[in-house]
Design an enzyme around this catalytic site. Structure first.
Site, short mmCIF file in Angstrom:
data_model
loop_
_atom_site.label_atom_id
_atom_site.label_comp_id
_atom_site.label_asym_id
_atom_site.label_seq_id
_atom_site.Cartn_x
_atom_site.Cartn_y
_atom_site.Cartn_z
N ALA A 72 -31.81 44.60 2.89
CA ALA A 72 -31.98 44.56 1.43
C ALA A 72 -32.34 45.93 0.87
CB ALA A 72 -33.03 43.53 1.02
N LYS A 73 -31.91 46.98 1.56
CA LYS A 73 -32.05 48.33 1.02
C LYS A 73 -30.82 48.72 0.20
CE LYS A 73 -34.83 49.59 5.03
NZ LYS A 73 -34.86 50.34 6.31
N ALA A 74 -29.76 47.93 0.33
CA ALA A 74 -28.58 48.05 -0.52
C ALA A 74 -28.17 46.63 -0.91
CB ALA A 74 -27.44 48.74 0.22
N ALA A 114 -27.56 48.97 5.61
CA ALA A 114 -28.72 48.83 4.73
C ALA A 114 -28.74 47.48 4.02
CB ALA A 114 -28.73 49.96 3.70
#
Length: 308
Positions: free
Chosen positions: A274-276, A270
């Protein structure tokens, strides 16, 4: 550091067992310990909003009270789930049940009006009651609103539920939003479609993103608890994309990563989307969430309580 061997003693408390898993510190034992420690940290952090995503048959699998209590106790701030879990919560709210020990002869089960989810069973009579009761509620809601978001619809349904153990009722009373982006793929979705054939009610599937994005941007930190994968997992992670991703996340899944599916994807993946966030604290535990999450949650609540 060396791997220490796990010691089991009579009358152990859950946190003692979790700490023993941490003493080993490797494989599933180590991951379970680290997930417990991270969850306790998330719960204790006043700046962190916790998103819980729930995929798979968690309500039929005995997790209903756990999710409801997380809402009632203010542990989670957002619930993202499948239309199926909402359906099964409503089924029990209307007096239905989920059953066990009914056998595995599926043709015979069909003749008896039983549906099977692994070794969990439902009764067609309970779904008939569900259909009648949800139609009554939809009729009341449609008198006041003709166009509504999915979240608002679920919230309004919650106002008509009397069952104190209901997830939807608890969310309504605590004003915790429930998002179900895949709601149409469920018995509730089928009833919604049938209802709209003769009634004027329209769901705006995009409207939820306005409220959800506001929650994301107003949060100093975001933590995610991901039970299973699918649409709920992606919705939870992708909602924070525009802010750089989640700050912490725990994933419990049985899915594998080799096929490239999101459900089995390691949380570290992720970061590439850029989801984490870079440097975020992420723990994946491979296993059945109906076993692992109650254990991890119980240990985390004890850790958080002892840390006061």
């Amino acid at each position: 550091m060396k791997v220490n061997h796990i010691n089991i003693t009579p009358n152990m408390k859950i946190l003692e067992l979790i700490n023993q898993l941490g003493e080993a510190g490797v494989l599933g034992a180590g991951r379970t310990f680290r997930a417990t420690k991270l969850l306790a940290k998330m719960i204790k952090d006043p700046e962190m909003k916790i998103f819980l995503s729930v995929a798979g048959p968690m309500v039929p699998g005995g997790m209903r009270n756990i999710i409801s209590k997380l809402i009632k106790d203010g542990v989670i701030d957002v619930l993202i789930t499948s239309g199926a879990n909402i359906t099964h919560d409503l089924l029990e709210s209307f007096g239905g049940h989920h059953y066990r020990d009914c056998g595995f002869d599926d043709e015979k089960l069909h003749e008896q009006g039983m549906g099977r989810i692994g070794d969990v069973y439902t009764n067609s009579n309970d779904f008939e009651v569900f259909e009648k009761e949800i139609t009554k509620i939809l009729e009341k809601i449609s008198q006041e609103k003709k166009v509504t978001s999915i979240q608002e619809l679920v919230y309004q349904i919650g106002s008509h539920i009397e069952d104190d153990e209901s997830i939807i009722k608890a969310a309504h009373e605590k004003k915790i939003p429930i998002y179900a982006p895949g709601i149409i793929d469920s018995m509730l979705g089928l009833q919604l479609w049938m209802f709209t054939q003769t009634n004027n009610l329209c769901l705006d599937a995009l409207a939820d993103m306005h409220q959800l994005s506001d929650i994301v941007f107003e949060s100093k930190k975001i933590g995610a608890i991901l039970l299973g994968g699918g649409v709920p997992k992606h919705y939870a992670l992708a909602s924070s994309l525009l802010k750089g991703g989640v700050d912490a996340a725990i994933q419990i899944t049985m899915d594998r990563s080799e096929t490239g599916s999101l459900s089995g994807a390691p949380l570290e993946e992720a970061k590439s989307w850029a989801k984490a966030r870079a440097g975020s604290n992420l723990v994946t535990v491979i296993g059945d969430a109906t076993i692992l999450f109650p254990l991890i949650l119980a240990g985390a609540l004890d850790m958080a309580e002892n840390d006061k």
